[in-house]
Design a protein around this motif. Sequence first.
Motif, PDB file in Angstrom:
ATOM      1  N   PHE A   1       0.826  -1.209   0.000  1.00 49.87           N
ATOM      2  CA  PHE A   1       0.000   0.000   0.000  1.00 49.87           C
ATOM      3  C   PHE A   1       0.858   1.255   0.000  1.00 49.87           C
ATOM      4  CE2 PHE A   1      -2.907  -3.086   1.931  1.00 49.87           C
ATOM      5  CZ  PHE A   1      -4.108  -2.776   1.310  1.00 49.87           C
ATOM      6  N   ASP A   2       0.468   2.218  -0.817  1.00 48.33           N
ATOM      7  CA  ASP A   2       0.924   3.591  -0.675  1.00 48.33           C
ATOM      8  C   ASP A   2       0.219   4.145   0.575  1.00 48.33           C
ATOM      9  OD1 ASP A   2       2.016   6.172  -1.495  1.00 48.33           O
ATOM     10  OD2 ASP A   2      -0.031   6.669  -2.056  1.00 48.33           O
TER      11      ASP A   2
ATOM     12  N   GLY B   1       2.399  -4.974   3.184  1.00 43.10           N
ATOM     13  CA  GLY B   1       3.512  -4.050   3.311  1.00 43.10           C
ATOM     14  C   GLY B   1       3.139  -2.652   2.889  1.00 43.10           C
ATOM     15  N   MET B   2       3.996  -1.711   3.238  1.00 39.03           N
ATOM     16  CA  MET B   2       3.812  -0.325   2.794  1.00 39.03           C
ATOM     17  C   MET B   2       4.963   0.043   1.881  1.00 39.03           C
ATOM     18  SD  MET B   2       2.931   3.132   4.804  1.00 39.03           S
ATOM     19  CE  MET B   2       1.231   2.627   4.506  1.00 39.03           C
TER      20      MET B   2
ATOM     21  N   ASP C   1       3.354  -6.305   7.805  1.00 36.66           N
ATOM     22  CA  ASP C   1       4.538  -7.138   7.994  1.00 36.66           C
ATOM     23  C   ASP C   1       5.818  -6.330   7.846  1.00 36.66           C
ATOM     24  OD1 ASP C   1       3.493 -10.088   8.143  1.00 36.66           O
ATOM     25  OD2 ASP C   1       2.330  -9.118   6.554  1.00 36.66           O
ATOM     26  N   ASP C   2       5.764  -5.276   7.059  1.00 33.13           N
ATOM     27  CA  ASP C   2       6.915  -4.387   6.914  1.00 33.13           C
ATOM     28  C   ASP C   2       6.440  -3.047   6.389  1.00 33.13           C
ATOM     29  OD1 ASP C   2       9.494  -3.492   6.998  1.00 33.13           O
ATOM     30  OD2 ASP C   2      10.315  -4.998   5.645  1.00 33.13           O
ATOM     31  N   VAL C   3       7.200  -2.018   6.696  1.00 28.92           N
ATOM     32  CA  VAL C   3       6.905  -0.663   6.233  1.00 28.92           C
ATOM     33  C   VAL C   3       8.152  -0.146   5.536  1.00 28.92           C
ATOM     34  CG1 VAL C   3       6.347   1.703   6.908  1.00 28.92           C
ATOM     35  CG2 VAL C   3       5.276  -0.230   8.098  1.00 28.92           C
ATOM     36  N   VAL C   4       8.032   0.148   4.257  1.00 28.49           N
ATOM     37  CA  VAL C   4       9.155   0.661   3.481  1.00 28.49           C
ATOM     38  C   VAL C   4       8.812   2.068   3.008  1.00 28.49           C
ATOM     39  CG1 VAL C   4      10.683   0.294   1.515  1.00 28.49           C
ATOM     40  CG2 VAL C   4       9.712  -1.677   2.714  1.00 28.49           C
TER      41      VAL C   4
ATOM     42  N   LYS D   1       9.432   6.465  -5.864  1.00 31.68           N
ATOM     43  CA  LYS D   1       8.659   5.226  -5.719  1.00 31.68           C
ATOM     44  C   LYS D   1       9.447   4.032  -6.235  1.00 31.68           C
ATOM     45  CE  LYS D   1       5.001   5.146  -4.459  1.00 31.68           C
ATOM     46  NZ  LYS D   1       4.287   4.877  -3.178  1.00 31.68           N
ATOM     47  N   GLU D   2      10.181   4.222  -7.327  1.00 32.39           N
ATOM     48  CA  GLU D   2      10.998   3.130  -7.864  1.00 32.39           C
ATOM     49  C   GLU D   2      12.062   2.696  -6.862  1.00 32.39           C
ATOM     50  OE1 GLU D   2      10.103   5.793  -9.472  1.00 32.39           O
ATOM     51  OE2 GLU D   2       9.238   5.197 -11.406  1.00 32.39           O
ATOM     52  N   GLU D   3      12.686   3.654  -6.182  1.00 30.65           N
ATOM     53  CA  GLU D   3      13.712   3.330  -5.184  1.00 30.65           C
ATOM     54  C   GLU D   3      13.101   2.628  -3.977  1.00 30.65           C
ATOM     55  OE1 GLU D   3      16.767   7.026  -6.231  1.00 30.65           O
ATOM     56  OE2 GLU D   3      15.176   7.287  -4.735  1.00 30.65           O
ATOM     57  N   VAL D   4      11.896   3.061  -3.596  1.00 36.22           N
ATOM     58  CA  VAL D   4      11.190   2.403  -2.494  1.00 36.22           C
ATOM     59  C   VAL D   4      10.878   0.955  -2.852  1.00 36.22           C
ATOM     60  CG1 VAL D   4       9.024   2.365  -1.183  1.00 36.22           C
ATOM     61  CG2 VAL D   4      10.233   4.535  -1.534  1.00 36.22           C
TER      62      VAL D   4
END
Length: 215
Positions: free
Chosen positions: A6-7, A103-104, A127-130, A141-144
Amino acid sequence: MKAVLFDLDGTLIDSSEGITKSVRYALDYFEMEEPDEQVLRTFIGPPLIDSFEKIYGFPREKARKAVEKYRERYNAIGIFECSLYPGVRETLRKLKEQEYRIGMASSKPEISCRRILAHFDILKYFDDVVGATMDGKINSKEEVLAEVFRRWNELSADEMCLIGDTMFDVNGANAYKIPCIAVSFGFGDVEEMTAAGAVLCNHFSEIPELVHKLS
């Protein structure tokens, strides 16, 4: 489909108040005014430094200073000037019950993402937040998404989908060939996103079924 990304801004939350007020605060530092609310709303989604450069022609160092002033207000006040969209909690709970990894993937700083999710008591579903890094090494966004693949290296692109609200999300997903769902209630152009291949979602409660159809 094993994972759902998710954004944040415009997808899980309406963050327009906190972001636009913090942009005004940063502009005030440079004795600038922006009367057009729509211009301020274009700061929602892309990296802040890029927006200050593109919209106001700030050179890189001035843009960095603008981001610093923005964060001065945002991290103290603006971060919680937002609200969850209807159906978010129920949908996250349902996806978790269906055993999806959640995830984010946000261009907002990761620490801010975690604070907001914790504030609304939905961090427990992730489960994770990026997110972006404060030093700018991870920004777009590509790097994320590249960082998502680094952390979740056992998953392939076709085993996950990205849910977002702007072309930054759609373009990022397309760059990695990740299926993308675009919500219509955020800040992006619906026609542009669907033309780029995103599946349209009009209410958060539709997401579990749409994710299932993409499997």
